[in-house]
Design a protein around this motif. Structure first.
Motif, PDB file in Angstrom:
ATOM      1  N   HIS A   1     -68.072 -95.721 -17.282  1.00 34.82           N
ATOM      2  CA  HIS A   1     -66.846 -95.503 -18.060  1.00 34.82           C
ATOM      3  C   HIS A   1     -67.116 -95.703 -19.544  1.00 34.82           C
ATOM      4  O   HIS A   1     -66.692 -94.915 -20.383  1.00 34.82           O
ATOM      5  N   HIS A   2     -67.837 -96.775 -19.875  1.00 36.38           N
ATOM      6  CA  HIS A   2     -68.110 -97.061 -21.290  1.00 36.38           C
ATOM      7  C   HIS A   2     -68.920 -95.941 -21.930  1.00 36.38           C
ATOM      8  O   HIS A   2     -68.640 -95.522 -23.060  1.00 36.38           O
ATOM      9  N   LYS A   3     -69.909 -95.442 -21.198  1.00 32.02           N
ATOM     10  CA  LYS A   3     -70.712 -94.338 -21.737  1.00 32.02           C
ATOM     11  C   LYS A   3     -69.872 -93.081 -21.915  1.00 32.02           C
ATOM     12  O   LYS A   3     -69.994 -92.367 -22.910  1.00 32.02           O
ATOM     13  N   ALA A   4     -69.025 -92.809 -20.926  1.00 36.83           N
ATOM     14  CA  ALA A   4     -68.185 -91.611 -21.011  1.00 36.83           C
ATOM     15  C   ALA A   4     -67.203 -91.714 -22.168  1.00 36.83           C
ATOM     16  O   ALA A   4     -66.965 -90.727 -22.882  1.00 36.83           O
ATOM     17  N   ILE A   5     -66.652 -92.882 -22.352  1.00 35.81           N
ATOM     18  CA  ILE A   5     -65.686 -93.070 -23.447  1.00 35.81           C
ATOM     19  C   ILE A   5     -66.355 -92.825 -24.797  1.00 35.81           C
ATOM     20  O   ILE A   5     -65.792 -92.180 -25.680  1.00 35.81           O
ATOM     21  N   ARG A   6     -67.584 -93.291 -24.930  1.00 37.53           N
ATOM     22  CA  ARG A   6     -68.299 -93.040 -26.191  1.00 37.53           C
ATOM     23  C   ARG A   6     -68.638 -91.559 -26.333  1.00 37.53           C
ATOM     24  O   ARG A   6     -68.477 -90.973 -27.401  1.00 37.53           O
ATOM     25  N   GLU A   7     -69.096 -90.944 -25.256  1.00 38.33           N
ATOM     26  CA  GLU A   7     -69.491 -89.536 -25.326  1.00 38.33           C
ATOM     27  C   GLU A   7     -68.298 -88.635 -25.611  1.00 38.33           C
ATOM     28  O   GLU A   7     -68.387 -87.693 -26.395  1.00 38.33           O
ATOM     29  N   LEU A   8     -67.189 -88.916 -24.975  1.00 39.07           N
ATOM     30  CA  LEU A   8     -66.014 -88.057 -25.115  1.00 39.07           C
ATOM     31  C   LEU A   8     -65.101 -88.517 -26.252  1.00 39.07           C
ATOM     32  O   LEU A   8     -64.021 -87.966 -26.427  1.00 39.07           O
ATOM     33  N   ARG A   9     -65.532 -89.554 -26.968  1.00 38.65           N
ATOM     34  CA  ARG A   9     -64.798 -90.077 -28.133  1.00 38.65           C
ATOM     35  C   ARG A   9     -63.413 -90.577 -27.746  1.00 38.65           C
ATOM     36  O   ARG A   9     -62.456 -90.515 -28.537  1.00 38.65           O
ATOM     37  N   LEU A  10     -63.283 -91.079 -26.526  1.00 37.92           N
ATOM     38  CA  LEU A  10     -61.989 -91.608 -26.102  1.00 37.92           C
ATOM     39  C   LEU A  10     -61.663 -92.907 -26.824  1.00 37.92           C
ATOM     40  O   LEU A  10     -60.503 -93.315 -26.870  1.00 37.92           O
ATOM     41  N   ASP A  11     -62.719 -93.559 -27.386  1.00 39.06           N
ATOM     42  CA  ASP A  11     -62.478 -94.790 -28.131  1.00 39.06           C
ATOM     43  C   ASP A  11     -61.736 -94.525 -29.426  1.00 39.06           C
ATOM     44  O   ASP A  11     -61.274 -95.459 -30.088  1.00 39.06           O
ATOM     45  N   LYS A  12     -61.592 -93.241 -29.776  1.00 40.15           N
ATOM     46  CA  LYS A  12     -60.874 -92.903 -31.005  1.00 40.15           C
ATOM     47  C   LYS A  12     -59.384 -92.674 -30.764  1.00 40.15           C
ATOM     48  O   LYS A  12     -58.637 -92.363 -31.667  1.00 40.15           O
ATOM     49  N   LEU A  13     -58.979 -92.778 -29.490  1.00 43.41           N
ATOM     50  CA  LEU A  13     -57.547 -92.667 -29.207  1.00 43.41           C
ATOM     51  C   LEU A  13     -56.792 -93.776 -29.927  1.00 43.41           C
ATOM     52  O   LEU A  13     -57.226 -94.928 -29.949  1.00 43.41           O
ATOM     53  N   ASP A  14     -55.652 -93.461 -30.549  1.00 41.50           N
ATOM     54  CA  ASP A  14     -54.902 -94.530 -31.211  1.00 41.50           C
ATOM     55  C   ASP A  14     -54.090 -95.303 -30.175  1.00 41.50           C
ATOM     56  O   ASP A  14     -53.929 -94.905 -29.026  1.00 41.50           O
ATOM     57  N   ASP A  15     -53.626 -96.468 -30.555  1.00 40.89           N
ATOM     58  CA  ASP A  15     -52.947 -97.359 -29.616  1.00 40.89           C
ATOM     59  C   ASP A  15     -51.708 -96.714 -29.010  1.00 40.89           C
ATOM     60  O   ASP A  15     -51.366 -96.924 -27.858  1.00 40.89           O
ATOM     61  N   ARG A  16     -50.995 -95.909 -29.801  1.00 42.87           N
ATOM     62  CA  ARG A  16     -49.770 -95.287 -29.292  1.00 42.87           C
ATOM     63  C   ARG A  16     -50.078 -94.326 -28.141  1.00 42.87           C
ATOM     64  O   ARG A  16     -49.404 -94.327 -27.106  1.00 42.87           O
ATOM     65  N   THR A  17     -51.143 -93.549 -28.317  1.00 44.08           N
ATOM     66  CA  THR A  17     -51.499 -92.606 -27.277  1.00 44.08           C
ATOM     67  C   THR A  17     -51.887 -93.337 -26.002  1.00 44.08           C
ATOM     68  O   THR A  17     -51.477 -92.978 -24.902  1.00 44.08           O
ATOM     69  N   LYS A  18     -52.709 -94.405 -26.146  1.00 44.59           N
ATOM     70  CA  LYS A  18     -53.123 -95.155 -24.962  1.00 44.59           C
ATOM     71  C   LYS A  18     -51.926 -95.771 -24.253  1.00 44.59           C
ATOM     72  O   LYS A  18     -51.849 -95.788 -23.031  1.00 44.59           O
ATOM     73  N   LEU A  19     -50.932 -96.277 -25.040  1.00 44.11           N
ATOM     74  CA  LEU A  19     -49.752 -96.861 -24.436  1.00 44.11           C
ATOM     75  C   LEU A  19     -48.974 -95.814 -23.655  1.00 44.11           C
ATOM     76  O   LEU A  19     -48.546 -96.040 -22.522  1.00 44.11           O
ATOM     77  N   ASP A  20     -48.822 -94.626 -24.243  1.00 42.88           N
ATOM     78  CA  ASP A  20     -48.106 -93.565 -23.551  1.00 42.88           C
ATOM     79  C   ASP A  20     -48.823 -93.171 -22.268  1.00 42.88           C
ATOM     80  O   ASP A  20     -48.216 -92.904 -21.234  1.00 42.88           O
ATOM     81  N   ASP A  21     -50.179 -93.159 -22.356  1.00 39.31           N
ATOM     82  CA  ASP A  21     -50.945 -92.780 -21.178  1.00 39.31           C
ATOM     83  C   ASP A  21     -50.780 -93.798 -20.065  1.00 39.31           C
ATOM     84  O   ASP A  21     -50.682 -93.453 -18.892  1.00 39.31           O
ATOM     85  N   ARG A  22     -50.768 -95.101 -20.435  1.00 41.55           N
ATOM     86  CA  ARG A  22     -50.644 -96.120 -19.405  1.00 41.55           C
ATOM     87  C   ARG A  22     -49.290 -96.049 -18.717  1.00 41.55           C
ATOM     88  O   ARG A  22     -49.137 -96.440 -17.583  1.00 41.55           O
ATOM     89  N   THR A  23     -48.272 -95.558 -19.427  1.00 42.43           N
ATOM     90  CA  THR A  23     -46.962 -95.433 -18.796  1.00 42.43           C
ATOM     91  C   THR A  23     -46.885 -94.198 -17.918  1.00 42.43           C
ATOM     92  O   THR A  23     -45.896 -94.002 -17.220  1.00 42.43           O
ATOM     93  N   GLY A  24     -47.938 -93.354 -17.992  1.00 41.87           N
ATOM     94  CA  GLY A  24     -47.926 -92.148 -17.174  1.00 41.87           C
ATOM     95  C   GLY A  24     -47.158 -91.015 -17.810  1.00 41.87           C
ATOM     96  O   GLY A  24     -46.957 -89.973 -17.193  1.00 41.87           O
ATOM     97  N   LEU A  25     -46.727 -91.210 -19.065  1.00 43.06           N
ATOM     98  CA  LEU A  25     -45.942 -90.171 -19.713  1.00 43.06           C
ATOM     99  C   LEU A  25     -46.798 -89.194 -20.492  1.00 43.06           C
ATOM    100  O   LEU A  25     -46.309 -88.161 -20.942  1.00 43.06           O
ATOM    101  N   GLY A  26     -48.074 -89.517 -20.656  1.00 45.13           N
ATOM    102  CA  GLY A  26     -48.961 -88.617 -21.377  1.00 45.13           C
ATOM    103  C   GLY A  26     -48.833 -88.814 -22.865  1.00 45.13           C
ATOM    104  O   GLY A  26     -47.920 -89.487 -23.367  1.00 45.13           O
ATOM    105  N   PRO A  27     -49.784 -88.246 -23.625  1.00 48.64           N
ATOM    106  CA  PRO A  27     -49.780 -88.407 -25.073  1.00 48.64           C
ATOM    107  C   PRO A  27     -48.582 -87.740 -25.711  1.00 48.64           C
ATOM    108  O   PRO A  27     -48.087 -86.719 -25.238  1.00 48.64           O
ATOM    109  N   THR A  28     -48.082 -88.346 -26.799  1.00 53.80           N
ATOM    110  CA  THR A  28     -46.900 -87.814 -27.459  1.00 53.80           C
ATOM    111  C   THR A  28     -47.218 -87.091 -28.749  1.00 53.80           C
ATOM    112  O   THR A  28     -46.364 -86.453 -29.315  1.00 53.80           O
ATOM    113  N   ARG A  29     -48.447 -87.213 -29.210  1.00 53.40           N
ATOM    114  CA  ARG A  29     -48.730 -86.560 -30.497  1.00 53.40           C
ATOM    115  C   ARG A  29     -49.179 -85.125 -30.287  1.00 53.40           C
ATOM    116  O   ARG A  29     -49.531 -84.747 -29.172  1.00 53.40           O
TER     117      ARG A  29
END
Length: 308
Positions: A280-308
């Protein structure tokens, strides 16, 4: 029984049951049937080796008999064993009826008969009169000694039981052995088999597999899924995503009503593809998922998907 009439016909019938073979797979499968030779299929985990045996069974209407190999597998689990509990009850019943134990020679000839025989996958496949596909799965996981048990089946399609004699196949099964190449198989086994190496499919064929296997997936999403999976397979992961996991991911996204991939979607569904935290850590670095902002991650955890 003629399993397949030509390499092209083998490929067509396998495709008809959902397995899309390349030219080498179609040809080798045909040859395994017409030459009555076991087929050794080698390649990384998750490329469809076991699925090939299942597809042959489906395409030909043959019964699938499976021997799942593992460390510690022995003759009793692979070939046959005697039903010792039933034998003991039989002896005790005989002794009770005459008031004393039956003569040893009588017991010896009666308790080692068909009535007390428990057949295991290899013997079951040999004895079947109907068309049978014998799958010896992950043979590289067994001990080297177990390969010796297989030789008689692979070369002569027979099993020798000391108390009963030799049992020879009335109808030869089509035998498929799979190996992840975790250890080198003996030359004796390889000599008896045709050999087929299967690797991960190219992007075009894997996309075709996804479209074939997943109802409701759109062409564009299937392309994005396969592109992402192939990027992940380019990393040094503990476990590469298999074709089955690609299909599972596509089904997951369809079930969530997602029509296109973005970083947020990948982040929250990555567990369908990768099963180790280091991956997971390697994939996150490769796919640049670590650049997701906190708002997007919060929306994703709620299952509502990104809002931006």
């Amino acid at each position: 029984m003629t399993w397949f009439s030509s390499p092209a016909e083998a490929a067509e019938r396998l495709a008809a049951v959902g397995y899309l073979p390349d030219l080498a797979t179609g040809t080798t499968t045909y040859l395994a049937g017409v030459l009555e030779k076991p087929l050794l299929v080698e390649g990384p985990a998750g490329v469809g080796k076991t699925e090939l045996a299942k597809a042959i069974s489906l395409a030909t209407g043959a019964e699938l008999v499976r021997l799942q190999c593992y460390e510690g597998l022995d003759e009793a689990r692979a070939l046959y064993e005697w039903n010792y509990k039933k034998q003991l009850l039989y002896i005790q019943a005989g002794a009770a009826s005459v008031g004393e134990a039956a003569p040893q020679e009588d017991r010896g000839t009666s308790i080692f008969s068909e009535e007390f025989l428990l057949t295991r996958p290899l013997l079951t496949a040999i004895r079947r009169e109907e068309p049978t596909v014998l799958l010896i799965d992950e043979v590289d996981k067994t001990d080297v000694e177990v390969e010796g048990l297989l030789l008689e089946v692979l070369s002569d399609f027979q099993v020798t039981i000391p108390e009963l004699g030799t049992v020879t196949a009335l109808r030869r099964p089509l035998v498929v052995l799979t190996s992840n190449a975790t250890r080198e198989l003996s030359e004796a086994v390889k000599r008896r088999c045709l050999y087929l190496h299967i690797d991960y499919p190219d992007a075009g064929r894997e996309k075709q597999i996804v479209l074939e296997q997943v109802a409701g997936v759109e062409d564009g999403l299937a392309g994005q899924i396969v592109e992402t999976v192939h990027r992940l397979r380019g990393l040094e992961l503990k476990k590469q995503p298999s074709i089955a996991e690609t299909i599972d991911w596509a089904r997951t996204l369809v079930a969530l009503g997602i029509g296109t991939l973005d970083a947020g979607v990948i982040d929250r569904t990555l567990g369908v593809l990768l099963k180790h935290v280091s991956d997971h850590h390697k994939a996150i670095r490769e796919l640049r998922l670590d650049k997701l902002d906190d708002r997007t991650k919060l929306d994703d955890r709620t299952g509502l998907g990104p809002t931006r």
